[in-house]
Design an enzyme around this catalytic site. Structure first.
Site, short mmCIF file in Angstrom:
data_model
loop_
_atom_site.label_atom_id
_atom_site.label_comp_id
_atom_site.label_asym_id
_atom_site.label_seq_id
_atom_site.Cartn_x
_atom_site.Cartn_y
_atom_site.Cartn_z
N ASP A 1 -0.21 -5.87 5.81
CA ASP A 1 -1.14 -6.75 5.10
C ASP A 1 -0.89 -6.72 3.59
O ASP A 1 -0.28 -5.80 3.05
CB ASP A 1 -2.59 -6.34 5.40
CG ASP A 1 -2.90 -4.93 4.92
OD1 ASP A 1 -2.12 -4.01 5.26
OD2 ASP A 1 -3.90 -4.74 4.22
N GLU A 2 -1.39 -7.76 2.94
CA GLU A 2 -1.41 -7.87 1.48
C GLU A 2 -0.04 -7.64 0.84
O GLU A 2 0.11 -6.91 -0.13
CB GLU A 2 -2.46 -6.91 0.89
CG GLU A 2 -3.87 -7.23 1.37
CD GLU A 2 -4.93 -6.31 0.80
OE1 GLU A 2 -6.01 -6.82 0.45
OE2 GLU A 2 -4.69 -5.09 0.71
N VAL A 3 0.95 -8.29 1.42
CA VAL A 3 2.31 -8.20 0.88
C VAL A 3 2.49 -9.35 -0.11
O VAL A 3 2.63 -10.51 0.30
CB VAL A 3 3.36 -8.28 2.00
CG1 VAL A 3 4.77 -8.24 1.41
CG2 VAL A 3 3.17 -7.12 2.98
N ASP B 1 -1.16 -10.84 8.48
CA ASP B 1 -0.47 -11.33 7.29
C ASP B 1 0.99 -11.72 7.52
O ASP B 1 1.41 -12.79 7.05
CB ASP B 1 -0.55 -10.29 6.16
CG ASP B 1 -1.98 -9.95 5.77
OD1 ASP B 1 -2.75 -9.57 6.68
OD2 ASP B 1 -2.33 -10.03 4.59
N HIS C 1 0.84 -1.21 0.00
CA HIS C 1 0.00 0.00 0.00
C HIS C 1 0.87 1.26 0.00
O HIS C 1 0.54 2.26 0.66
CB HIS C 1 -0.93 0.00 1.21
CG HIS C 1 -1.89 -1.16 1.24
ND1 HIS C 1 -3.17 -1.08 0.77
CD2 HIS C 1 -1.73 -2.44 1.67
CE1 HIS C 1 -3.77 -2.25 0.91
NE2 HIS C 1 -2.91 -3.10 1.45
#
Length: 553
Positions: free
Chosen positions: A324-326, A375, A265
């Site tokens: 998150d969302e790596v 995550d 992000h």
């Protein structure tokens, strides 16, 4: 913090119930008619017809301590929230006295802060509110406000079900609400309005997801160019605005925990610092998936400078760094990062481990405890002892996390942006509150429940801004508020619905655009005075001297 033993607490509860039974003819009345949300721990009431008039001009408040924070709260309730329809008809018989006794003037606001209180509303027109801390007293003021009724036909106020005795304390110490200003900018005044709504419903943490890939809207003295990544030059938060938000939240007993989400992000950071973004063509069109370049030493210099600066603006002990969302394969596509990983003999997970360790060390230097989404743990990163993990995934992962000794927050149960929370489909969007109400941080948890600190309701803002925020959030968020505050046994949807609908009306009277749950009528003040006053800003704005007093207390 003053602690009360379980024996003492049980004794106090027993006394309240016995007293209530004596007051209504040796029978404990189930308070069907009294409308309180979140429902308190113990409630004793008299009969419905036992009512006394209340005259705002003859309502006096005294406190055992002189506290800037408590004084603000008293003024807020006495001037506006107790009496939203104005002064009404003046009745000499409506003289009441509220006596507040607080055992400690400590203004520190932490995870361990005692928010318990006891409230007694007597037939002698006297009210006593007792708490160990000023924040417990503030919770009691909100409960008291919900006992005051406006009688339209008589143009006056009254309190019914007298006498009322309440002993109350929250079930969980972390009752959070996430706002997302990285996807839509909320003006600072509107964030103050959001804090009002959180205080009304006894949330005690504002999780501020303050930046994201779409916008970096926080002004930085250390890196002035960062706001190049904001939506617009005016869509930014100054240090003065952040300090006002933090102080305003504390005046409600609400901690502000910032989130600066890294290493993913990160696209908005790349607007000012393009060399800090990894080169991964597969994700070039998905800005949420662009990662920081972990092979660039300046990445860590930048983050250390940013976190040090922001830590001074947010006094809370916890600091959220996302995680998150790596998409780890993004790093594998960047030749520079590939060479760096090969040099250090890192796998992509070990590379993420290196990054998270650096971030943890940065926060330790500024006396902050790291809070992350689940995550990194899910990817196999060994997080430092003491890290708090916020779970957006499911209860199975939560169980594994707390089994390892980590403290956890549950969020997956209360994603307010979803039409089908937890995969459950309902006919009407508003009725998703029932799914939220059935959720519980302990659902699916068989052991080590003590490691769950509580949870957070999350209002992700891809499709929400200040114009539709209230209607999306309320009254649906009441389900999370009650689940995190009230005893675990309070689960009856049929009992909750009329209370929530009444609470929705109460909030509309206070200027919150809360939606209804069923056909009903909500009487608003003449000319919708409070609605127009509070809709886009705070009910009671703090003065500069109040802000200073709160921040330096």
């Amino acid at each position: 913090m003053m602690m009360v033993s379980n024996f003492t607490k049980l004794l106090l509860i027993s006394c309240v119930l016995i007293g209530a039974a004596i007051m209504v003819g040796a029978q404990v009345i189930q308070p069907v008619g009294i409308q309180l949300t979140p429902w308190p721990e113990v409630v004793g009431t008299g009969p419905e017809h036992s009512c006394l008039a209340l005259n705002p001009h003859l309502f006096t408040v005294s406190s055992s301590i002189n506290s800037a924070i408590l004084n603000v709260a008293i003024q807020r309730y006495q001037s506006t929230l107790f009496f939203p329809f104005g002064n009404g008809t003046q009745t000499p018989s409506g003289a009441w006295s509220l006596v507040i006794t607080v055992n400690s003037g400590d203004t520190s606001l932490t995870l361990e802060t005692d928010e318990s209180y006891s409230l007694s509303v007597k037939t002698t027109n006297t009210i006593t509110l007792t708490a160990n801390t000023i924040y417990g007293a503030i919770r009691g003021l909100e409960t008291l406000s919900q006992t005051i009724q406006w009688v339209q036909s008589a143009n006056t106020y009254q309190i019914c079900y007298l006498p009322i005795s309440i002993i109350d304390a929250p079930r969980f110490p972390w009752r959070g609400f996430l706002i997302d200003t990285g996807r839509h900018y909320y003006p600072a005044d509107f964030i103050l309005h959001i804090i009002d709504t959180l205080g009304y419903n006894k949330f005690n943490v504002l999780h501020w997801h303050i930046v994201d890939a779409q916008s970096f809207g926080v002004e930085s003295n250390t890196f002035p160019n960062l706001t190049m990544g904001a939506f617009n030059p005016v869509a930014t938060y100054s240090h003065a605005e952040i300090q006002e938000i933090v102080a305003y939240a504390q005046s409600y007993g609400i901690r502000v925990v910032p989130e600066f989400d890294v290493p993913a992000h990160a696209d908005a950071i790349g607007t000012a610092f393009p060399h800090l973004i990894a080169n991964c063509p597969t994700y070039a069109d998905d800005i949420n998936s662009l990662l920081l370049n972990i092979a660039n030493d300046y990445t860590y210099t930048f983050l250390n400078g940013l976190f040090t600066e922001m830590a001074s603006l947010f006094p809370d002990h916890y600091f959220h760094t996302g995680g998150d969302e790596v998409h780890l394969d993004c790093w594998s596509e960047d030749p520079t990062i590939q060479a760096w990983m090969k040099q250090h003999k890192y796998t992509t997970v070990q590379a993420e481990q290196y990054f998270e360790t650096q971030v943890t060390d940065m926060l330790l230097q500024v006396n902050k405890t790291k809070l992350v989404w689940n995550d990194p743990w899910t990817n196999g990163v060994k997080l430092a002892e003491g890290t708090v993990i916020e779970v957006w995934d499911n209860s199975e992962i939560t169980q594994k996390i707390i089994n390892e000794g980590f403290r956890a927050l549950v969020s997956f149960a209360w994603y307010l942006d979803e039409q089908m929370p937890s995969g459950v489909s309902v006919g009407e969007f508003e009725n998703t509150w029932q799914t939220f109400y059935k959720a519980d941080p302990y659902n699916g948890i068989k052991k080590n429940q003590q490691n769950i600190l509580g949870g957070e309701a999350c209002m992700w803002s891809e499709q929400v801004n200040q114009m539709n925020f209230d209607t999306r959030v309320y009254p649906r968020a009441l389900a999370a508020a009650e689940r995190l505050w009230s005893p675990a046994s309070i689960t009856d949807i049929n009992n909750a619905q009329p209370r929530f609908d009444q609470r929705s009306c109460d909030m509309k009277i206070r200027g919150v655009a809360s939606s209804p749950l069923q056909p009903s009528f909500c009487l608003l003040p003449p000319n919708n005075g409070m609605v127009t006053k509070a809709r886009m800003g705070p009910v009671h704005r703090l003065t500069q001297s109040e802000i200073k007093a709160i921040l330096t207390a």
